[in-house]
Design a protein around this motif. Structure first.
Motif, PDB file in Angstrom:
ATOM      1  N   THR A 104      26.300  24.830  27.677  1.00 19.72           N
ATOM      2  CA  THR A 104      26.982  26.112  27.473  1.00 19.72           C
ATOM      3  C   THR A 104      26.015  27.252  27.207  1.00 19.72           C
ATOM      4  OG1 THR A 104      27.246  25.644  25.115  1.00 19.72           O
ATOM      5  CG2 THR A 104      29.055  24.973  26.574  1.00 19.72           C
ATOM      6  N   GLY A 105      24.735  27.012  27.417  1.00 16.97           N
ATOM      7  CA  GLY A 105      23.746  28.074  27.263  1.00 16.97           C
ATOM      8  C   GLY A 105      23.335  28.353  25.835  1.00 16.97           C
ATOM      9  N   GLN A 106      23.354  27.330  24.986  1.00 16.17           N
ATOM     10  CA  GLN A 106      22.905  27.482  23.608  1.00 16.17           C
ATOM     11  C   GLN A 106      21.387  27.277  23.531  1.00 16.17           C
ATOM     12  OE1 GLN A 106      24.927  28.136  20.775  1.00 16.17           O
ATOM     13  NE2 GLN A 106      26.406  28.647  22.350  1.00 16.17           N
ATOM     14  N   GLU A 107      20.758  27.858  22.529  1.00 18.44           N
ATOM     15  CA  GLU A 107      19.312  27.769  22.353  1.00 18.44           C
ATOM     16  C   GLU A 107      18.826  26.323  22.381  1.00 18.44           C
ATOM     17  OE1 GLU A 107      15.960  28.674  18.895  1.00 18.44           O
ATOM     18  OE2 GLU A 107      18.004  29.380  18.624  1.00 18.44           O
ATOM     19  N   ILE A 108      17.763  26.073  23.147  1.00 18.14           N
ATOM     20  CA  ILE A 108      17.104  24.767  23.138  1.00 18.14           C
ATOM     21  C   ILE A 108      16.135  24.785  21.967  1.00 18.14           C
ATOM     22  CG2 ILE A 108      15.606  23.179  24.393  1.00 18.14           C
ATOM     23  CD1 ILE A 108      16.862  24.297  26.990  1.00 18.14           C
ATOM     24  N   MET A 109      16.434  23.972  20.963  1.00 14.59           N
ATOM     25  CA  MET A 109      15.685  23.987  19.699  1.00 14.59           C
ATOM     26  C   MET A 109      14.530  22.995  19.681  1.00 14.59           C
ATOM     27  SD  MET A 109      17.977  25.721  17.249  1.00 14.59           S
ATOM     28  CE  MET A 109      17.162  25.181  15.837  1.00 14.59           C
ATOM     29  N   SER A 110      14.655  21.902  20.445  1.00 11.97           N
ATOM     30  CA  SER A 110      13.631  20.866  20.410  1.00 11.97           C
ATOM     31  C   SER A 110      13.610  20.109  21.724  1.00 11.97           C
ATOM     32  CB  SER A 110      13.902  19.887  19.255  1.00 11.97           C
ATOM     33  OG  SER A 110      15.177  19.301  19.399  1.00 11.97           O
ATOM     34  N   MET A 111      12.452  19.533  22.026  1.00  9.03           N
ATOM     35  CA  MET A 111      12.334  18.678  23.206  1.00  9.03           C
ATOM     36  C   MET A 111      11.147  17.746  23.032  1.00  9.03           C
ATOM     37  SD  MET A 111      10.865  21.343  26.114  1.00  9.03           S
ATOM     38  CE  MET A 111      12.438  22.059  26.379  1.00  9.03           C
ATOM     39  N   ASN A 112      11.251  16.597  23.713  1.00  8.63           N
ATOM     40  CA  ASN A 112      10.173  15.626  23.721  1.00  8.63           C
ATOM     41  C   ASN A 112      10.315  14.788  24.973  1.00  8.63           C
ATOM     42  OD1 ASN A 112       7.984  14.009  22.869  1.00  8.63           O
ATOM     43  ND2 ASN A 112       8.608  14.270  20.733  1.00  8.63           N
ATOM     44  N   GLN A 113       9.289  13.988  25.295  1.00  5.55           N
ATOM     45  CA  GLN A 113       9.302  13.220  26.533  1.00  5.55           C
ATOM     46  C   GLN A 113       8.884  11.772  26.324  1.00  5.55           C
ATOM     47  OE1 GLN A 113       6.301  13.853  29.443  1.00  5.55           O
ATOM     48  NE2 GLN A 113       4.768  14.425  27.929  1.00  5.55           N
ATOM     49  N   TYR A 114       9.239  10.963  27.317  1.00  2.05           N
ATOM     50  CA  TYR A 114       8.889   9.547  27.333  1.00  2.05           C
ATOM     51  C   TYR A 114       8.776   9.146  28.795  1.00  2.05           C
ATOM     52  CZ  TYR A 114       9.447   4.512  26.444  1.00  2.05           C
ATOM     53  OH  TYR A 114       9.288   3.160  26.378  1.00  2.05           O
ATOM     54  N   ASN A 115       7.641   8.582  29.200  1.00  2.00           N
ATOM     55  CA  ASN A 115       7.458   8.151  30.585  1.00  2.00           C
ATOM     56  C   ASN A 115       7.933   6.717  30.767  1.00  2.00           C
ATOM     57  OD1 ASN A 115       6.344  10.522  31.633  1.00  2.00           O
ATOM     58  ND2 ASN A 115       4.341  10.003  30.820  1.00  2.00           N
ATOM     59  N   ILE A 116       8.698   6.508  31.830  1.00  2.00           N
ATOM     60  CA  ILE A 116       9.176   5.177  32.190  1.00  2.00           C
ATOM     61  C   ILE A 116       9.020   5.029  33.693  1.00  2.00           C
ATOM     62  CG2 ILE A 116      10.853   5.039  30.314  1.00  2.00           C
ATOM     63  CD1 ILE A 116      13.004   5.666  32.456  1.00  2.00           C
TER      64      ILE A 116
ATOM     65  N   MET B 235      13.135  16.158  17.833  1.00  2.00           N
ATOM     66  CA  MET B 235      13.588  14.911  18.452  1.00  2.00           C
ATOM     67  C   MET B 235      12.373  14.167  18.994  1.00  2.00           C
ATOM     68  SD  MET B 235      16.987  16.260  20.350  1.00  2.00           S
ATOM     69  CE  MET B 235      17.860  14.725  20.215  1.00  2.00           C
ATOM     70  N   TYR B 236      12.391  12.835  18.817  1.00  2.00           N
ATOM     71  CA  TYR B 236      11.276  12.012  19.237  1.00  2.00           C
ATOM     72  C   TYR B 236      11.779  10.705  19.818  1.00  2.00           C
ATOM     73  CZ  TYR B 236       8.859  15.327  16.338  1.00  2.00           C
ATOM     74  OH  TYR B 236       8.395  16.499  15.810  1.00  2.00           O
ATOM     75  N   PHE B 237      10.999  10.136  20.717  1.00  2.00           N
ATOM     76  CA  PHE B 237      11.277   8.801  21.222  1.00  2.00           C
ATOM     77  C   PHE B 237      10.513   7.799  20.376  1.00  2.00           C
ATOM     78  CE2 PHE B 237      12.265  11.235  25.039  1.00  2.00           C
ATOM     79  CZ  PHE B 237      13.414  10.592  25.477  1.00  2.00           C
ATOM     80  N   HIS B 238      11.197   6.717  20.023  1.00  2.00           N
ATOM     81  CA  HIS B 238      10.573   5.582  19.349  1.00  2.00           C
ATOM     82  C   HIS B 238      10.950   4.369  20.185  1.00  2.00           C
ATOM     83  CE1 HIS B 238      10.019   2.417  16.317  1.00  2.00           C
ATOM     84  NE2 HIS B 238       9.058   3.211  15.883  1.00  2.00           N
ATOM     85  N   GLY B 239      10.108   4.071  21.195  1.00  2.00           N
ATOM     86  CA  GLY B 239      10.492   3.074  22.183  1.00  2.00           C
ATOM     87  C   GLY B 239      11.677   3.610  22.973  1.00  2.00           C
TER      88      GLY B 239
END
Length: 185
Positions: free
Chosen positions: A114-126, A168-172
């Motif tokens: 809905t176009g709300q602010e993106i507050m956090s992001m993180n990545q994980y390669n698979i 936000m973070y990936f843990h496995g």
């Protein structure tokens, strides 16, 4: 913006000037040679070794939309340098460094949800691509997949009950979220 050296004690290594308004986010490239900064006056990319600002990336959409989150994408083949950014109006953008110069160009821009602010992001390669987790101001956590041809698709979106996902973070295969309590919801 100040850079610090990290030997036995902290000291100022230099000052980078370019932003005229508040800086909201920073990200250092995986190779450690580039610094991206985002804020109310857009995106900047810096060469850390030479302490200079590279050509300012041109934003194809609303240039007044603040950059609120940044991360450098690690690609399995290390074939290109890609910067991922999120904005205050909810745009997810990808920036690719041109192979023949130090300039970055926007190669993807899409308004998320809905176009709300993106507050956090993180990545994980698979195998098969890069997973990107994003948290938005309206309490949503969204998981996206970016394939090798830079096509992006949504895997899921979930609304959190009383928390705005600030980190936000990936843990496995798990996703860890640090949120700000929102008692009004």
């Amino acid at each position: 913006m100040f850079l610090l050296n990290l030997p036995d004690e902290y000291k100022v290594a230099g000052c980078l000037t370019g932003h005229r308004e508040a800086i909201l986010c920073l990200a250092v490239s995986l190779a450690g040679d580039l610094l991206a900064s985002g804020g109310f006056d857009g995106l900047r990319v810096w060469d850390i070794q030479r302490m200079v600002q590279l050509a300012k990336p041109t934003q194809m959409r609303n240039p007044g939309d603040p950059i609120t989150s940044l991360m450098w994408l690690s690609r399995r083949d290390n074939s290109e340098t890609i910067l991922c950014s999120g904005s205050g109006l909810g745009y997810l953008m990808l920036w690719r460094q041109r192979s023949d110069s130090t300039e970055f160009q926007e190669i993807f821009s899409r308004r998320i949800g809905t176009g709300q602010e993106i507050m956090s992001m993180n990545q994980y390669n698979i195998d098969g691509g890069t997973r990107i987790i994003m948290g938005t101001r309206n309490r949503h956590a969204q998981l996206w997949v970016l394939d090798s041809k830079l096509n992006i698709s949504n895997l899921f979106s979930v609304e959190l009950a009383h928390s705005v996902p600030r980190a936000m973070y990936f843990h496995g295969a798990n996703i860890v979220t640090l949120g700000m309590y929102d008692g009004e919801m």
